[in-house]
Scaffold this motif. Structure first.
Motif, PDB file in Angstrom:
ATOM      1  N   ILE A 122     105.178 102.036  44.791  1.00 23.97           N
ATOM      2  CA  ILE A 122     104.918 100.860  43.958  1.00 23.97           C
ATOM      3  C   ILE A 122     106.158 100.614  43.105  1.00 23.97           C
ATOM      4  CG2 ILE A 122     103.540  99.971  42.031  1.00 23.97           C
ATOM      5  CD1 ILE A 122     101.162 101.510  43.076  1.00 23.97           C
ATOM      6  N   VAL A 123     106.640  99.371  43.113  1.00 25.63           N
ATOM      7  CA  VAL A 123     107.762  99.042  42.226  1.00 25.63           C
ATOM      8  C   VAL A 123     107.432  97.786  41.417  1.00 25.63           C
ATOM      9  CG1 VAL A 123     109.727 100.079  43.391  1.00 25.63           C
ATOM     10  CG2 VAL A 123     108.945  97.846  44.118  1.00 25.63           C
ATOM     11  N   PRO A 124     107.699  97.829  40.125  1.00 27.91           N
ATOM     12  CA  PRO A 124     107.526  96.629  39.313  1.00 27.91           C
ATOM     13  C   PRO A 124     108.698  95.681  39.533  1.00 27.91           C
ATOM     14  CG  PRO A 124     108.432  98.382  37.969  1.00 27.91           C
ATOM     15  CD  PRO A 124     108.203  98.969  39.342  1.00 27.91           C
ATOM     16  N   VAL A 125     108.456  94.381  39.405  1.00 24.47           N
ATOM     17  CA  VAL A 125     109.587  93.448  39.365  1.00 24.47           C
ATOM     18  C   VAL A 125     110.336  93.755  38.074  1.00 24.47           C
ATOM     19  CG1 VAL A 125     110.274  91.031  39.120  1.00 24.47           C
ATOM     20  CG2 VAL A 125     108.440  91.659  40.715  1.00 24.47           C
ATOM     21  N   PRO A 126     111.607  94.165  38.182  1.00 16.62           N
ATOM     22  CA  PRO A 126     112.319  94.594  36.974  1.00 16.62           C
ATOM     23  C   PRO A 126     112.784  93.409  36.128  1.00 16.62           C
ATOM     24  CG  PRO A 126     113.751  94.794  38.891  1.00 16.62           C
ATOM     25  CD  PRO A 126     112.422  94.307  39.401  1.00 16.62           C
ATOM     26  N   LEU A 127     112.960  93.678  34.856  1.00 14.59           N
ATOM     27  CA  LEU A 127     113.603  92.720  33.969  1.00 14.59           C
ATOM     28  C   LEU A 127     115.056  93.140  33.803  1.00 14.59           C
ATOM     29  CD1 LEU A 127     111.046  92.349  31.028  1.00 14.59           C
ATOM     30  CD2 LEU A 127     111.411  90.786  32.943  1.00 14.59           C
ATOM     31  N   ALA A 128     115.922  92.159  33.567  1.00 14.54           N
ATOM     32  CA  ALA A 128     117.304  92.514  33.226  1.00 14.54           C
ATOM     33  C   ALA A 128     117.297  93.190  31.861  1.00 14.54           C
ATOM     34  CB  ALA A 128     118.184  91.272  33.209  1.00 14.54           C
ATOM     35  N   ARG A 129     118.315  94.007  31.653  1.00 13.11           N
ATOM     36  CA  ARG A 129     118.336  94.850  30.462  1.00 13.11           C
ATOM     37  C   ARG A 129     118.200  94.057  29.163  1.00 13.11           C
ATOM     38  NH1 ARG A 129     119.642  99.755  28.597  1.00 13.11           N
ATOM     39  NH2 ARG A 129     121.008  99.835  26.790  1.00 13.11           N
ATOM     40  N   GLU A 165     119.298  87.993  34.518  1.00 14.92           N
ATOM     41  CA  GLU A 165     118.089  87.202  34.397  1.00 14.92           C
ATOM     42  C   GLU A 165     118.457  85.775  34.793  1.00 14.92           C
ATOM     43  OE1 GLU A 165     114.512  87.896  34.351  1.00 14.92           O
ATOM     44  OE2 GLU A 165     115.569  89.463  33.268  1.00 14.92           O
ATOM     45  N   THR A 166     117.567  85.100  35.449  1.00  5.92           N
ATOM     46  CA  THR A 166     117.863  83.720  35.801  1.00  5.92           C
ATOM     47  C   THR A 166     117.248  82.820  34.740  1.00  5.92           C
ATOM     48  OG1 THR A 166     116.014  84.016  37.291  1.00  5.92           O
ATOM     49  CG2 THR A 166     118.183  83.864  38.264  1.00  5.92           C
ATOM     50  N   PRO A 167     117.946  81.756  34.369  1.00  4.94           N
ATOM     51  CA  PRO A 167     117.370  80.836  33.386  1.00  4.94           C
ATOM     52  C   PRO A 167     116.107  80.190  33.956  1.00  4.94           C
ATOM     53  CG  PRO A 167     119.394  79.945  34.328  1.00  4.94           C
ATOM     54  CD  PRO A 167     119.250  81.335  34.842  1.00  4.94           C
ATOM     55  N   SER A 168     115.388  79.490  33.133  1.00 12.78           N
ATOM     56  CA  SER A 168     114.160  78.838  33.587  1.00 12.78           C
ATOM     57  C   SER A 168     114.433  78.031  34.842  1.00 12.78           C
ATOM     58  CB  SER A 168     113.630  77.912  32.498  1.00 12.78           C
ATOM     59  OG  SER A 168     112.539  77.183  33.030  1.00 12.78           O
ATOM     60  N   GLN A 169     113.580  78.241  35.820  1.00 13.45           N
ATOM     61  CA  GLN A 169     113.843  77.637  37.126  1.00 13.45           C
ATOM     62  C   GLN A 169     112.914  76.456  37.380  1.00 13.45           C
ATOM     63  OE1 GLN A 169     116.178  79.884  39.587  1.00 13.45           O
ATOM     64  NE2 GLN A 169     114.478  81.218  40.024  1.00 13.45           N
ATOM     65  N   ARG A 170     112.178  76.109  36.351  1.00 13.80           N
ATOM     66  CA  ARG A 170     111.103  75.147  36.522  1.00 13.80           C
ATOM     67  C   ARG A 170     111.556  73.825  37.140  1.00 13.80           C
ATOM     68  NH1 ARG A 170     106.300  75.570  32.411  1.00 13.80           N
ATOM     69  NH2 ARG A 170     106.927  77.687  32.827  1.00 13.80           N
ATOM     70  N   GLU A 171     112.757  73.413  36.762  1.00  8.65           N
ATOM     71  CA  GLU A 171     113.199  72.087  37.199  1.00  8.65           C
ATOM     72  C   GLU A 171     113.864  72.124  38.577  1.00  8.65           C
ATOM     73  OE1 GLU A 171     112.271  69.700  35.237  1.00  8.65           O
ATOM     74  OE2 GLU A 171     111.580  71.172  33.774  1.00  8.65           O
ATOM     75  N   LEU A 172     114.046  73.314  39.095  1.00  6.31           N
ATOM     76  CA  LEU A 172     114.847  73.408  40.316  1.00  6.31           C
ATOM     77  C   LEU A 172     113.995  73.320  41.574  1.00  6.31           C
ATOM     78  CD1 LEU A 172     117.229  76.328  39.299  1.00  6.31           C
ATOM     79  CD2 LEU A 172     117.608  73.873  39.077  1.00  6.31           C
ATOM     80  N   SER A 173     114.624  72.905  42.639  1.00  3.95           N
ATOM     81  CA  SER A 173     113.944  72.916  43.934  1.00  3.95           C
ATOM     82  C   SER A 173     113.797  74.360  44.398  1.00  3.95           C
ATOM     83  CB  SER A 173     114.760  72.138  44.955  1.00  3.95           C
ATOM     84  OG  SER A 173     115.894  72.907  45.316  1.00  3.95           O
ATOM     85  N   ARG A 174     112.941  74.561  45.392  1.00  2.00           N
ATOM     86  CA  ARG A 174     112.734  75.907  45.921  1.00  2.00           C
ATOM     87  C   ARG A 174     114.044  76.497  46.443  1.00  2.00           C
ATOM     88  NH1 ARG A 174     108.914  79.285  48.224  1.00  2.00           N
ATOM     89  NH2 ARG A 174     109.452  80.068  50.282  1.00  2.00           N
ATOM     90  N   ALA A 175     114.802  75.673  47.139  1.00  2.80           N
ATOM     91  CA  ALA A 175     116.068  76.162  47.702  1.00  2.80           C
ATOM     92  C   ALA A 175     117.022  76.580  46.584  1.00  2.80           C
ATOM     93  CB  ALA A 175     116.707  75.075  48.561  1.00  2.80           C
ATOM     94  N   ASP A 176     117.078  75.775  45.511  1.00  3.85           N
ATOM     95  CA  ASP A 176     117.963  76.104  44.394  1.00  3.85           C
ATOM     96  C   ASP A 176     117.509  77.367  43.674  1.00  3.85           C
ATOM     97  OD1 ASP A 176     119.673  74.044  44.853  1.00  3.85           O
ATOM     98  OD2 ASP A 176     118.757  72.679  43.415  1.00  3.85           O
ATOM     99  N   ARG A 177     116.200  77.530  43.559  1.00  4.62           N
ATOM    100  CA  ARG A 177     115.685  78.740  42.905  1.00  4.62           C
ATOM    101  C   ARG A 177     116.082  79.980  43.688  1.00  4.62           C
ATOM    102  NH1 ARG A 177     110.678  75.587  41.722  1.00  4.62           N
ATOM    103  NH2 ARG A 177     109.994  76.164  43.784  1.00  4.62           N
ATOM    104  N   LEU A 178     115.909  79.907  45.004  1.00  7.41           N
ATOM    105  CA  LEU A 178     116.255  81.063  45.828  1.00  7.41           C
ATOM    106  C   LEU A 178     117.746  81.346  45.744  1.00  7.41           C
ATOM    107  CD1 LEU A 178     113.930  80.402  48.877  1.00  7.41           C
ATOM    108  CD2 LEU A 178     113.852  82.388  47.372  1.00  7.41           C
ATOM    109  N   HIS A 179     118.543  80.264  45.750  1.00 11.26           N
ATOM    110  CA  HIS A 179     119.993  80.421  45.657  1.00 11.26           C
ATOM    111  C   HIS A 179     120.373  81.114  44.346  1.00 11.26           C
ATOM    112  CE1 HIS A 179     124.205  79.540  46.367  1.00 11.26           C
ATOM    113  NE2 HIS A 179     124.267  79.205  45.101  1.00 11.26           N
ATOM    114  N   ASN A 180     119.741  80.676  43.251  1.00 13.66           N
ATOM    115  CA  ASN A 180     120.018  81.249  41.924  1.00 13.66           C
ATOM    116  C   ASN A 180     119.724  82.733  41.851  1.00 13.66           C
ATOM    117  OD1 ASN A 180     120.958  79.187  40.477  1.00 13.66           O
ATOM    118  ND2 ASN A 180     119.184  78.938  39.140  1.00 13.66           N
TER     119      ASN A 180
END
Ligand SMILES: [Zn+2]
Ligand SMILES: [Zn+2]
Length: 241
Positions: A122-129, A165-180
């Motif tokens: 089991i692994v948690p999705v990690p947070l950046a430091r 950490e990635t900034p808020s991705q709310r406004e981005l398309s799915r492709a842009d989110r994955l790219h980020n």
């Protein structure tokens, strides 16, 4: 599940549990089967837990573009009243709620693995430091830790590291989110052997677009993990394509 407080985190009625029995009966899913917790709408996609045409079917997106994880098990639909509860849980105010919240995941998980082998790690999705320091805890780790203890599956808080950490991705398309997110995760030094050939469950508090778990699953698969399952407390039905 008893705690030192005196009010239900949902309805504020006096009682000894974090969530009172009445609220659990009203708002939490009946333990009726994997993913069915997403509710009235019924069937959910076996891979991503978004609504699907019928039980066991894949949603249109997963049919067109299969994610790098095999299945998603969500205990709750993200919305009232859980939205507020999960916000509290992410802040330290709700840090003591990890046990009752992870308890809500037990029934859907046990149903999901009634006829399939459990994951081995089991692994948690990690947070950046930086975010971990700012927040004071990682809610995904709090859930993972409880589940690992209850299910007797090994876990580690930092077998995977988040480089940024990635900034808020709310406004981005799915492709842009994955790219980020590309390259956001790396295995901790020495973790390769722990993962190699294993069936792994990735744990997060909320799954929204799936971009984060997609990138994490890709990282794990490249590291030789046999399969990735996603376990989330809540799945948001909102999806912005
Ligand atoms: Zn209540
Ligand atoms: Zn799907």
């Amino acid at each position: 599940m008893a705690w030192g407080g005196s009010a239900c985190a949902i309805c504020r009625s006096w009682q000894r549990q974090v969530f009172c029995a009445a609220c659990l009966a009203r708002f939490a899913a009946p333990p009726s089967g994997a993913g069915q917790a997403l509710g009235a709408a019924g069937a959910v996609c076996a891979v991503c837990a978004m609504p699907a045409a019928e039980p066991g079917a894949l949603c249109a997106r997963c049919q067109a573009d299969r994610p790098p994880f095999e299945r998603t098990i969500a205990a709750l639909r993200y919305g009232p009243p859980w939205q507020r509860v999960i916000h509290g849980f992410k802040r330290l105010e709700g840090a003591g709620w990890s046990r009752p919240l992870s308890d809500l995941m037990q029934a859907p998980l046990r149903a999901a693995y009634a006829e399939q082998a459990w994951p081995q790690r089991i692994v948690p999705v990690p947070l950046a430091r930086g975010r971990l320091l700012a927040r004071g805890h990682n809610p995904a780790w709090e859930l993972a830790r409880c589940l690992a203890a209850q299910l007797q599956i090994p876990t580690q808080p930092s077998a995977v590291l988040r480089c940024r950490e990635t900034p808020s991705q709310r406004e981005l398309s799915r492709a842009d989110r994955l790219h980020n997110l590309r390259g956001a995760f790396v295995l901790a030094p020495g973790a390769q052997g722990w993962f190699k050939g294993a069936r792994v469950a990735v744990v997060d508090d909320v799954m929204t677009t799936g971009a984060t778990v997609t990138e994490l699953a890709l990282t794990l698969r490249r590291a030789g993990v046999q399969s990735v399952h996603v376990w989330v407390l809540a799945r948001t039905p909102l999806d912005m394509t």
